[in-house]
Scaffold this active site. Structure first.
Site, PDB file in Angstrom:
ATOM      1  N   HIS A 114      -0.948   1.194  -0.377  1.00 14.14           N
ATOM      2  CA  HIS A 114      -1.436   0.473  -1.078  1.00 14.14           C
ATOM      3  C   HIS A 114      -2.392   0.233  -2.195  1.00 14.14           C
ATOM      4  O   HIS A 114      -2.714  -0.730  -3.136  1.00 14.14           O
ATOM      5  CB  HIS A 114      -1.434  -0.335   0.013  1.00 14.14           C
ATOM      6  CG  HIS A 114      -0.531  -1.100   0.765  1.00 14.14           C
ATOM      7  ND1 HIS A 114      -0.365  -1.656   2.415  1.00 14.14           N
ATOM      8  CD2 HIS A 114       0.881  -0.717   0.302  1.00 14.14           C
ATOM      9  CE1 HIS A 114       0.788  -1.331   2.213  1.00 14.14           C
ATOM     10  NE2 HIS A 114       2.011  -1.292   1.517  1.00 14.14           N
ATOM     11  N   CYS A 142     -11.896  -3.729 -19.378  1.00 10.16           N
ATOM     12  CA  CYS A 142     -11.851  -2.274 -20.062  1.00 10.16           C
ATOM     13  C   CYS A 142     -12.290  -2.040 -21.830  1.00 10.16           C
ATOM     14  O   CYS A 142     -13.009  -2.577 -22.127  1.00 10.16           O
ATOM     15  CB  CYS A 142     -10.129  -1.900 -20.884  1.00 10.16           C
ATOM     16  SG  CYS A 142     -10.337  -0.318 -20.782  1.00 10.16           S
ATOM     17  N   THR A 182      -1.348  -1.730  13.363  1.00 10.28           N
ATOM     18  CA  THR A 182      -0.660  -2.497  12.228  1.00 10.28           C
ATOM     19  C   THR A 182      -0.248  -3.522  12.779  1.00 10.28           C
ATOM     20  O   THR A 182       1.313  -3.007  13.633  1.00 10.28           O
ATOM     21  CB  THR A 182       0.190  -1.990  11.024  1.00 10.28           C
ATOM     22  OG1 THR A 182       0.701  -2.551  10.346  1.00 10.28           O
ATOM     23  CG2 THR A 182       0.821  -0.444  11.936  1.00 10.28           C
ATOM     24  N   GLU A 209      -2.029  -6.124  19.923  1.00  7.56           N
ATOM     25  CA  GLU A 209      -0.629  -7.056  20.226  1.00  7.56           C
ATOM     26  C   GLU A 209       0.184  -6.935  19.850  1.00  7.56           C
ATOM     27  O   GLU A 209       0.746  -5.401  19.434  1.00  7.56           O
ATOM     28  CB  GLU A 209      -0.880  -8.514  19.352  1.00  7.56           C
ATOM     29  CG  GLU A 209      -0.842  -8.115  18.062  1.00  7.56           C
ATOM     30  CD  GLU A 209      -1.529  -9.573  17.456  1.00  7.56           C
ATOM     31  OE1 GLU A 209      -1.776 -10.146  17.846  1.00  7.56           O
ATOM     32  OE2 GLU A 209      -1.441  -9.087  15.763  1.00  7.56           O
TER      33      GLU A 209
HETATM   34  C1  BV8 Z   1       7.881  -4.476  -2.129  1.00 13.29           C
HETATM   35  C2  BV8 Z   1      -2.592  -4.690  -0.507  1.00 13.29           C
HETATM   36  C3  BV8 Z   1       9.906  -4.296  -3.854  1.00 13.29           C
HETATM   37  C4  BV8 Z   1      -3.300  -6.106  -0.704  1.00 13.29           C
HETATM   38  C5  BV8 Z   1      -0.604  -5.323   1.080  1.00 13.29           C
HETATM   39  C6  BV8 Z   1       9.717 -12.281   0.839  1.00 13.29           C
HETATM   40  C7  BV8 Z   1       9.221 -12.326  -0.890  1.00 13.29           C
HETATM   41  C8  BV8 Z   1       8.564 -11.778  -1.696  1.00 13.29           C
HETATM   42  C9  BV8 Z   1       8.690  -9.917  -1.300  1.00 13.29           C
HETATM   43  C10 BV8 Z   1       8.757  -9.845   0.522  1.00 13.29           C
HETATM   44  C11 BV8 Z   1       9.681 -10.694   1.150  1.00 13.29           C
HETATM   45  N1  BV8 Z   1      10.300 -10.369   2.469  1.00 13.29           N
HETATM   46  C12 BV8 Z   1       9.812  -9.290   1.989  1.00 13.29           C
HETATM   47  C13 BV8 Z   1       8.951  -9.245   1.251  1.00 13.29           C
HETATM   48  C14 BV8 Z   1       8.770  -7.607   0.580  1.00 13.29           C
HETATM   49  C15 BV8 Z   1       7.171  -7.864   0.850  1.00 13.29           C
HETATM   50  C16 BV8 Z   1       6.605  -7.620   2.285  1.00 13.29           C
HETATM   51  O1  BV8 Z   1       7.168  -7.189   3.290  1.00 13.29           O
HETATM   52  N2  BV8 Z   1       6.459  -9.141   2.366  1.00 13.29           N
HETATM   53  C17 BV8 Z   1       5.897  -9.455   4.319  1.00 13.29           C
HETATM   54  C18 BV8 Z   1       5.268 -10.307   3.817  1.00 13.29           C
HETATM   55  C19 BV8 Z   1       6.984 -10.029   4.677  1.00 13.29           C
HETATM   56  N3  BV8 Z   1       7.109  -6.427   0.453  1.00 13.29           N
HETATM   57  C20 BV8 Z   1       5.860  -5.703  -0.606  1.00 13.29           C
HETATM   58  O2  BV8 Z   1       6.046  -6.912  -1.427  1.00 13.29           O
HETATM   59  C21 BV8 Z   1       6.114  -4.209  -0.829  1.00 13.29           C
HETATM   60  N4  BV8 Z   1       6.641  -4.102  -2.637  1.00 13.29           N
HETATM   61  O3  BV8 Z   1       8.361  -4.146  -1.167  1.00 13.29           O
HETATM   62  O4  BV8 Z   1       8.391  -3.895  -4.092  1.00 13.29           O
HETATM   63  C22 BV8 Z   1       9.877  -3.727  -5.567  1.00 13.29           C
HETATM   64  C23 BV8 Z   1      10.366  -2.654  -5.566  1.00 13.29           C
HETATM   65  C24 BV8 Z   1      10.434  -1.748  -7.119  1.00 13.29           C
HETATM   66  C25 BV8 Z   1      10.132  -2.808  -7.494  1.00 13.29           C
HETATM   67  C26 BV8 Z   1       9.653  -4.084  -7.670  1.00 13.29           C
HETATM   68  C27 BV8 Z   1       9.346  -3.900  -6.045  1.00 13.29           C
HETATM   69  C28 BV8 Z   1       3.966  -4.065  -1.241  1.00 13.29           C
HETATM   70  C29 BV8 Z   1       3.755  -4.485   0.406  1.00 13.29           C
HETATM   71  C30 BV8 Z   1       1.955  -4.150  -0.584  1.00 13.29           C
HETATM   72  C31 BV8 Z   1       1.545  -5.224  -0.228  1.00 13.29           C
HETATM   73  N5  BV8 Z   1      -0.185  -4.696  -0.788  1.00 13.29           N
HETATM   74  N6  BV8 Z   1      -1.799  -5.246   0.475  1.00 13.29           N
HETATM   75  C32 BV8 Z   1      -4.602  -5.396  -0.508  1.00 13.29           C
HETATM   76  O5  BV8 Z   1      -5.060  -5.041   0.796  1.00 13.29           O
HETATM   77  O6  BV8 Z   1      -5.461  -6.246  -1.062  1.00 13.29           O
HETATM   78  S1  BV8 Z   1       0.070  -5.479   2.370  1.00 13.29           S
HETATM   79  C33 BV8 Z   1      -1.362  -5.871   3.669  1.00 13.29           C
HETATM   80  O7  BV8 Z   1      -0.804  -5.426   4.730  1.00 13.29           O
HETATM   81  C34 BV8 Z   1      -2.529  -4.565   3.604  1.00 13.29           C
HETATM   82  O8  BV8 Z   1      -2.197  -3.832   3.311  1.00 13.29           O
HETATM   83  C35 BV8 Z   1      -2.113  -4.277   4.645  1.00 13.29           C
HETATM   84  O9  BV8 Z   1      -2.299  -3.319   5.146  1.00 13.29           O
HETATM   85  C36 BV8 Z   1      -0.968  -4.472   5.338  1.00 13.29           C
HETATM   86  C37 BV8 Z   1      -0.333  -4.883   6.565  1.00 13.29           C
HETATM   87  O10 BV8 Z   1      -0.978  -5.479   7.303  1.00 13.29           O
HETATM   88  P1  BV8 Z   1      -1.792  -4.535   8.328  1.00 13.29           P
HETATM   89  O11 BV8 Z   1      -2.219  -3.501   7.501  1.00 13.29           O
HETATM   90  O12 BV8 Z   1      -0.495  -4.036   9.546  1.00 13.29           O
HETATM   91  O13 BV8 Z   1      -2.767  -5.732   8.873  1.00 13.29           O
HETATM   92  P2  BV8 Z   1      -2.554  -6.920   9.766  1.00 13.29           P
HETATM   93  O14 BV8 Z   1      -3.265  -7.372  10.055  1.00 13.29           O
HETATM   94  O15 BV8 Z   1      -1.121  -7.231   9.274  1.00 13.29           O
HETATM   95  O16 BV8 Z   1      -2.083  -6.260  11.363  1.00 13.29           O
HETATM   96  C38 BV8 Z   1      -3.245  -5.465  11.940  1.00 13.29           C
HETATM   97  C39 BV8 Z   1      -3.067  -5.147  13.324  1.00 13.29           C
HETATM   98  O17 BV8 Z   1      -4.156  -5.042  13.984  1.00 13.29           O
HETATM   99  C40 BV8 Z   1      -2.690  -6.203  14.095  1.00 13.29           C
HETATM  100  O18 BV8 Z   1      -1.301  -6.799  15.032  1.00 13.29           O
HETATM  101  C41 BV8 Z   1      -3.649  -6.779  15.068  1.00 13.29           C
HETATM  102  O19 BV8 Z   1      -3.367  -6.811  16.146  1.00 13.29           O
HETATM  103  C42 BV8 Z   1      -4.555  -4.909  15.233  1.00 13.29           C
HETATM  104  N7  BV8 Z   1      -5.715  -4.905  15.748  1.00 13.29           N
HETATM  105  C43 BV8 Z   1      -6.155  -5.757  14.947  1.00 13.29           C
HETATM  106  N8  BV8 Z   1      -7.837  -5.146  16.117  1.00 13.29           N
HETATM  107  C44 BV8 Z   1      -7.483  -4.025  16.215  1.00 13.29           C
HETATM  108  C45 BV8 Z   1      -6.331  -3.782  16.193  1.00 13.29           C
HETATM  109  N9  BV8 Z   1      -5.115  -2.665  16.855  1.00 13.29           N
HETATM  110  C46 BV8 Z   1      -5.865  -1.847  17.447  1.00 13.29           C
HETATM  111  N10 BV8 Z   1      -7.001  -1.673  16.797  1.00 13.29           N
HETATM  112  C47 BV8 Z   1      -8.009  -3.030  17.335  1.00 13.29           C
HETATM  113  N11 BV8 Z   1      -9.235  -2.864  17.498  1.00 13.29           N
HETATM  114 ZN    ZN Z   2      -7.505  -0.863 -21.648  1.00 16.67          ZN
END
Ligand code: BV8
Ligand code: ZN
Length: 237
Positions: A114, A142, A182, A209
């Site tokens: 990402h 830029c 994740t 979780e």
């Molecule tokens: C794509 C950058 C296609 C931002 C990120 C409906 C409408 C629109 C889109 C979609 C839709 N349904 C599905 C989609 C696709 C969408 C998607 O999946 N949406 C989700 C919300 C359902 N995906 C996309 O849009 C992707 N692109 O599909 O493109 C395409 C193809 C061709 C041409 C055009 C388009 C793009 C996805 C990337 C988005 N960007 N990040 C930023 O960071 O600023 S995603 C964002 O979520 C972060 O990167 C993050 O890493 C990622 C996943 O989240 P997690 O890392 O898992 O974090 P989270 O908080 O969720 O979970 C943390 C876990 O850790 C928890 O479970 C917790 O219990 C646990 N935890 C906490 N502490 C600890 C721990 N575990 C262990 N130890 C601890 N101490």
């Molecule tokens: Zn430029």
């Protein structure tokens, strides 16, 4: 055979990490209780539409996160994975995180699905800049005069093709696959542990979780990554 034994015998090990592995370094996760920033959720700000509509707000959010990341240091979870890389003959760390902490911890073969919060790119000429300076409320521009955006993959945007296909081929060929910190919710990253399992890998989840993959994996440890990874992997950090 336990995980330590499997790792010792494995030729190829791959790991997918998410925001949870950086939580113990003080970086808020996306969907945990601390996942809110002001009253926004990541899905509302990390989109091209949000940036189009209000680049100042989106940059304010990233500046806030950059400062969190700048204060963060790798925790034992990051360090354990860097040590694992030294043991496994072929090792790939696939991360959804943009904070750069795996590299700081010493990991080498990293696939950033990402993007990276320290890089920004021009919306017009695609020129890249890397800096760790606070933005001080200024919108970065830029040399060509156009606005810079974070070099990060937003919702609705495609992941870098090269990185994504390498990630999937590592998932297919891994004998051991770890999913760490994740919620296994965001596509296409969340398919990697599934593909690994379908391809015959021994899949282990370490996540605070339960997640949509918890039932499917060979071992699920709902514990803090920083606390259990060193002993679980049998590495000294
Ligand atoms: C794509 C950058 C296609 C931002 C990120 C409906 C409408 C629109 C889109 C979609 C839709 N349904 C599905 C989609 C696709 C969408 C998607 O999946 N949406 C989700 C919300 C359902 N995906 C996309 O849009 C992707 N692109 O599909 O493109 C395409 C193809 C061709 C041409 C055009 C388009 C793009 C996805 C990337 C988005 N960007 N990040 C930023 O960071 O600023 S995603 C964002 O979520 C972060 O990167 C993050 O890493 C990622 C996943 O989240 P997690 O890392 O898992 O974090 P989270 O908080 O969720 O979970 C943390 C876990 O850790 C928890 O479970 C917790 O219990 C646990 N935890 C906490 N502490 C600890 C721990 N575990 C262990 N130890 C601890 N101490
Ligand atoms: Zn430029």
């Amino acid at each position: 055979m336990d995980l330590k034994g499997r790792i010792k015998n494995a030729e190829r090990v791959a790991v997918l990490t998410g925001a949870g592995i950086s939580a113990e370094s003080g970086i808020p996760t996306f969907r945990g209780a601390d996942g809110l920033w002001k009253q926004f959720r990541a899905e509302e700000l990390a989109t091209p539409q949000a940036f189009q509509r209000d680049p100042k707000l989106v940059w304010e959010w990233y500046d806030w996160r950059r400062q969190k990341c700048a204060q963060a240091v790798p925790n034992p979870g990051h360090l354990a994975l860097a040590e694992l890389e030294r043991i496994a003959p072929h090792f790939t760390l696939i991360t959804q995180n943009v904070d750069g902490l795996h590299a700081l911890a010493g990991s080498k073969h990293i696939l950033e699905l990402h993007g990276n919060i320290w890089r920004m790119r021009c919306v017009a000429c695609e020129a890249m800049q890397e800096s760790r300076e606070p933005l001080g409320g200024e919108l970065p521009h830029c040399d060509c005069g156009a606005l810079m955006r974070p070099d990060i993959v937003w919702f609705g945007e495609a992941l870098p093709q090269q990185v994504l296909s390498e990630a999937f081929s590592c998932a297919r060929s891994a004998e051991v696959f770890l999913s760490v910190g994740t919620s296994a919710w965001v596509m296409p990253a969340c398919q990697l542990p599934v593909v690994a399992k379908q391809s015959g890998a021994y899949v282990v989840e370490v996540n605070l979780e339960k997640t949509p993959i918890s039932e499917m994996v060979d071992e699920a440890h709902h514990r803090k990554a920083g606390e259990i990874l060193p002993s679980l992997l049998g590495v000294e950090i």
